[in-house]
Design a protein around this motif. Structure first.
Motif, short mmCIF file in Angstrom:
data_model
loop_
_atom_site.label_atom_id
_atom_site.label_comp_id
_atom_site.label_asym_id
_atom_site.label_seq_id
_atom_site.Cartn_x
_atom_site.Cartn_y
_atom_site.Cartn_z
N THR A 161 -6.33 9.30 4.87
CA THR A 161 -6.39 8.76 6.16
C THR A 161 -6.06 9.86 7.19
OG1 THR A 161 -5.24 6.53 5.60
CG2 THR A 161 -5.14 7.21 7.75
N ALA A 162 -5.47 11.01 6.84
CA ALA A 162 -5.46 12.18 7.68
C ALA A 162 -6.85 12.83 7.92
CB ALA A 162 -4.33 12.78 7.15
N LEU A 163 -7.56 13.12 6.72
CA LEU A 163 -8.79 13.49 6.94
C LEU A 163 -9.66 12.61 7.67
CD1 LEU A 163 -9.08 15.24 3.24
CD2 LEU A 163 -8.81 16.27 5.58
N GLU B 234 -11.11 2.01 7.46
CA GLU B 234 -10.20 1.65 8.43
C GLU B 234 -9.37 0.51 7.66
OE1 GLU B 234 -9.71 3.24 10.73
OE2 GLU B 234 -11.56 4.43 11.18
N TRP B 235 -9.83 -0.30 6.77
CA TRP B 235 -9.15 -1.37 6.63
C TRP B 235 -7.95 -0.82 5.58
CZ3 TRP B 235 -10.20 -3.49 1.24
CH2 TRP B 235 -9.54 -4.74 0.79
N MET B 236 -8.55 -0.09 4.67
CA MET B 236 -7.66 0.72 4.07
C MET B 236 -6.22 1.62 4.55
SD MET B 236 -9.75 1.66 0.40
CE MET B 236 -8.51 1.89 -0.53
N ALA B 237 -6.88 2.29 5.43
CA ALA B 237 -5.89 2.98 6.46
C ALA B 237 -4.78 1.93 7.06
CB ALA B 237 -6.52 3.92 7.36
N ASP B 238 -5.18 0.99 7.58
CA ASP B 238 -4.42 0.08 8.17
C ASP B 238 -3.49 -0.79 7.35
OD1 ASP B 238 -3.30 -1.08 10.46
OD2 ASP B 238 -4.95 -3.08 10.42
N GLY B 239 -2.77 0.00 6.51
CA GLY B 239 -1.52 -0.87 5.79
C GLY B 239 -1.83 -1.14 4.33
N LEU B 240 -2.90 -0.98 3.82
CA LEU B 240 -3.37 -1.40 2.35
C LEU B 240 -2.68 -0.68 1.47
CD1 LEU B 240 -5.03 -3.12 0.71
CD2 LEU B 240 -6.72 -1.59 0.38
N TYR B 241 -2.49 0.59 1.67
CA TYR B 241 -1.70 1.49 0.39
C TYR B 241 -0.09 0.95 0.59
CZ TYR B 241 -5.76 4.26 1.47
OH TYR B 241 -6.95 4.76 1.52
N ASP B 242 0.58 0.55 1.74
CA ASP B 242 1.82 0.21 1.61
C ASP B 242 2.05 -1.37 1.17
OD1 ASP B 242 3.02 2.41 2.73
OD2 ASP B 242 2.52 1.91 4.97
N LEU B 243 0.83 -2.12 1.32
CA LEU B 243 0.69 -3.50 0.75
C LEU B 243 0.83 -3.47 -0.71
CD1 LEU B 243 0.51 -6.48 1.65
CD2 LEU B 243 -2.11 -6.09 1.24
N VAL B 244 -0.05 -2.56 -1.32
CA VAL B 244 0.03 -2.40 -2.63
C VAL B 244 1.19 -2.11 -3.25
CG1 VAL B 244 -1.12 -1.09 -4.58
CG2 VAL B 244 -2.77 -2.05 -2.62
N ARG C 195 -10.81 5.10 -4.40
CA ARG C 195 -11.79 4.46 -3.48
C ARG C 195 -12.25 5.07 -2.17
NH1 ARG C 195 -10.01 -1.61 -5.46
NH2 ARG C 195 -10.99 -1.52 -7.53
N ALA C 196 -11.09 5.07 -1.46
CA ALA C 196 -11.21 5.70 -0.08
C ALA C 196 -11.91 7.01 -0.06
CB ALA C 196 -9.97 5.54 0.67
N ALA C 197 -11.27 7.87 -1.01
CA ALA C 197 -11.69 9.19 -0.94
C ALA C 197 -13.20 9.41 -1.24
CB ALA C 197 -11.24 10.17 -1.96
N GLY C 198 -13.77 8.49 -2.27
CA GLY C 198 -15.31 8.73 -2.51
C GLY C 198 -16.05 7.92 -1.27
N LEU C 199 -15.54 7.04 -0.62
CA LEU C 199 -16.55 6.61 0.43
C LEU C 199 -16.28 7.63 1.75
CD1 LEU C 199 -15.11 2.86 0.56
CD2 LEU C 199 -17.03 3.80 -0.25
N ARG D 121 -15.17 19.60 1.73
CA ARG D 121 -14.63 20.74 0.79
C ARG D 121 -13.21 20.34 0.59
NH1 ARG D 121 -17.93 24.36 3.46
NH2 ARG D 121 -16.18 25.18 4.69
N GLU D 122 -12.33 20.00 1.64
CA GLU D 122 -11.00 19.91 1.30
C GLU D 122 -10.56 18.52 0.57
OE1 GLU D 122 -6.94 19.10 4.18
OE2 GLU D 122 -8.78 19.72 5.13
N LEU D 123 -11.51 17.37 1.14
CA LEU D 123 -11.23 16.10 0.26
C LEU D 123 -12.03 16.35 -0.92
CD1 LEU D 123 -10.95 13.17 0.33
CD2 LEU D 123 -12.69 12.86 1.41
N ASP D 124 -12.97 17.03 -1.32
CA ASP D 124 -13.56 17.05 -2.64
C ASP D 124 -12.55 17.66 -3.69
OD1 ASP D 124 -16.07 16.53 -4.15
OD2 ASP D 124 -15.81 18.78 -4.45
N ALA D 125 -12.09 18.60 -3.34
CA ALA D 125 -10.77 19.24 -4.14
C ALA D 125 -9.70 18.44 -4.53
CB ALA D 125 -10.30 20.57 -3.30
N LEU D 126 -9.15 17.52 -3.44
CA LEU D 126 -8.31 16.56 -3.91
C LEU D 126 -8.95 15.56 -4.88
CD1 LEU D 126 -6.88 15.88 -0.28
CD2 LEU D 126 -5.68 16.91 -2.21
N PHE D 127 -9.95 14.81 -4.41
CA PHE D 127 -10.64 13.91 -5.37
C PHE D 127 -10.90 14.22 -6.63
CE2 PHE D 127 -14.91 12.10 -6.71
CZ PHE D 127 -14.66 10.62 -6.50
#
Length: 436
Positions: free
Chosen positions: A293-295, A316-326, A367-371, A389-395
């Motif tokens: 979400t920060a990226l 945006e749906w995932m960033a809007d609280g989905l991680y906390d919901l899970v 899933r979010a990182a791939g998108l 590049r930054e996200l790809d390394a995390l992914f």
């Protein structure tokens, strides 16, 4: 069969089947997607009773198309495994792809998971799953009316199937079945098939943690008023397409088969450090989700707006609280684990249950990182390459850790298809016996 079939290949296979078996099969359009794509249904047999099979309800779960064609071929050829596959007794109605628009956004997933090297990285780089309100089976729960959902509701009202089977993949874990009503005759053939094909069965799954569990890896939907036993966000599950056949005495089976298997999925032994691991997993899904979400926040200014981009809507749906919901949804299990003081306490979460939550915790940020990687690749902005590049390394690191932590192994597509087809036939035979 060494790879999944594309929607176009499934459609062509259905047309060839109708040509090869004149009079046995019919192909018709039952609806049109939001983007104008046809929703096609192949019917095989002429029996007075109907089995409705729904392929590709989720576009990132591609096995169903191949299973659908395998089932149709067997019925058309007269391979009478049981009374349920007798074309004079039962008509098999097979929706070839319920979400063709979503499948178009997962284009390339079939090739990405083909060949000798099967990696989560290649899968998540091509997979697309829409927001809940845009998933045809799930949208009615969200009070959203989609033409794809309506097409399925209309077919259910027309055919009044005694069984509906929804064909699903899970990225990692084992195989399981969710039922809207128990089918006692399903348990043994389901487990036998999985064992013969080397596929673990899932003893405990995130989707049905608190459902009735009459036999290993078979879960039955609790009564409508048991909202506390449903996964977060599914309190209105009675409005879904899954529950529609019940109006006519029918039952629905959601048949899940894994793309990658892990033996931990079928380990019913108490997990020795469940409370600690569940806390770690809760932190993992929250922290990794926030990193994506920060990226996303740094890229919002040059990405296409959510109204124009299904990928951006999901992010945006995932960033809007989905991680906390899970993470919050399994807090009761974590509290229960913390309260257990004896190793033989039956309330101690099992290794299989913890494994299921491990998969969910890891897959949400992936899933979010791939998108987001896909959007950054297409972006015309000077900042995009650096963020990519930054996200790809995390992914890449997350995928590698996922595979190693759960010791994942690829399940050959032919085994996925065979097990899913056998399970559907077993469910049909069990459901048919209840009608006699």
């Amino acid at each position: 069969m060494d790879r999944y079939l594309t929607v176009a290949e499934v459609t062509e296979a259905a047309r060839r089947l109708v040509s090869r078996y004149p009079g046995a099969g019919r192909l018709r359009r039952i609806g049109t997607s939001r983007a104008g794509r046809p929703i096609l249904m192949l019917s095989v047999g002429h029996g007075p009773r109907h089995v409705l099979v729904v392929a590709r309800p989720h576009p990132d779960e591609p096995v169903g198309g191949a299973t659908a064609i395998a089932l149709a071929e067997r019925v058309a050829r007269g391979d009478r495994w049981s009374a349920a596959t007798d074309p004079e007794l039962v008509t098999w109605d097979i929706v070839l792809c319920l979400d063709p628009d979503g499948a178009a956004l997962s284009r390339g997933i079939e090739e990405a998971t083909a060949g000798p090297d099967h990696t989560l990285e290649s899968y998540y780089r091509t997979a697309f799953r829409p927001v809940a309100a845009e998933q045809p089976e799930w949208a009615p729960i969200e009070s959203r009316h989609l033409p794809e959902s309506q097409a399925l509701f209309d077919v259910i009202d027309e055919l009044r199937p005694f069984l509906q089977c929804s064909l699903h993949n899970v990225e990692a874990g084992g195989s399981w079945v969710q039922l809207t009503r128990d089918l006692p005759g399903l348990a043994v053939p389901f487990r036998t098939s999985a064992g013969e094909l080397g596929i673990p069965v899932q003893h405990g799954t995130y989707d049905a943690l608190y459902w009735e569990n009459p036999s290993p890896a078979v879960y039955v939907l609790p009564p409508p008023d048991s909202t506390g036993r449903l996964a977060a966000g599914s309190e209105n599950i009675g409005s879904s397409t899954w529950c529609a056949p019940a109006r006519y005495g029918g039952v629905t089976a959601i048949v899940e088969v894994p793309m990658w298997a892990t033996d931990a999925a079928e380990d019913p032994s108490p997990h020795p450090e469940a409370a600690h691991v569940l806390r770690d997993l809760s932190g993992l899904v929250r922290d990794d989700g926030r990193r994506v979400t920060a990226l996303l926040g740094k890229a919002r200014g040059f990405l296409p707006p959510p109204g124009e981009s299904p990928l951006r809507r999901v992010l945006e749906w995932m960033a809007d609280g989905l991680y906390d919901l899970v993470a919050d949804s399994w807090e009761p299990l974590a509290r229960q684990a913390a309260e257990v003081s004896h190793a033989d306490d039956p309330r101690r979460p099992t290794t299989a249950q913890v494994c299921s939550l491990d998969v969910v915790a890891r897959r949400q940020p992936l899933r979010a990182a791939g998108l987001l990687l896909r959007l950054l690749e297409a972006a015309d902005d000077d900042a995009a390459p650096g963020l990519h590049r930054e996200l790809d390394a995390l992914f890449t690191a997350w995928c590698t850790d996922f595979e190693k932590a759960l010791r994942l192994r690829w399940v050959p597509v032919r085994h996925q298809v065979e097990h899913q087809a056998r399970t559907v036939v077993a469910a049909a035979e069990s459901a048919l016996k209840t009608l006699r």
